[in-house]
Design a protein around this motif. Structure first.
Motif, short mmCIF file in Angstrom:
data_model
loop_
_atom_site.label_atom_id
_atom_site.label_comp_id
_atom_site.label_asym_id
_atom_site.label_seq_id
_atom_site.Cartn_x
_atom_site.Cartn_y
_atom_site.Cartn_z
N TRP A 185 0.84 -1.21 0.00
CA TRP A 185 0.00 0.00 0.00
C TRP A 185 0.87 1.25 0.00
N ASN B 280 1.08 4.10 -2.96
CA ASN B 280 0.71 5.47 -2.64
C ASN B 280 1.91 6.36 -2.33
N LYS B 281 3.09 5.98 -2.80
CA LYS B 281 4.32 6.69 -2.49
C LYS B 281 4.26 8.17 -2.85
N LYS C 189 1.61 10.16 -3.26
CA LYS C 189 0.67 10.88 -2.40
C LYS C 189 1.26 11.08 -1.01
#
Length: 82
Positions: free
Chosen positions: A37, A41-42, A44
């Motif tokens: 996850w 989502n790095k 963001k």
């Protein structure tokens, strides 16, 4: 996490790529899923971290002053009884 069975596309003779991906994710441990996850989502998370860093007011305490505050907090903190 619940078990999701692979979906077979009509006429293809195999499971869909999405279903295989879901199956692989379900086989991962909880910590591996969390890492996945974070990787997904790095961007963001990076922009949120930069925004958070910009909003924090910097302190003017030296390292020895921080150590003193920590030791005082430990000395004066309440210990759990039990």
């Amino acid at each position: 996490m619940g078990t999701i069975k692979s979906y077979q596309k009509p006429g293809t003779g195999g499971a869909s790529t999405f279903a295989l991906l879901v199956d692989d994710i379900n086989k991962m441990s909880e910590s591996e899923q969390k890492v996945l996850w974070v990787q997904i989502n790095k961007d963001k998370l990076s922009s949120y971290a930069k925004e958070l860093d910009a909003s924090v007011i910097p302190h003017n305490l030296s390292s020895p002053e921080i150590d003193l505050l920590i030791s005082e907090a430990r000395k004066n903190g309440k210990h759990k009884k039990g």
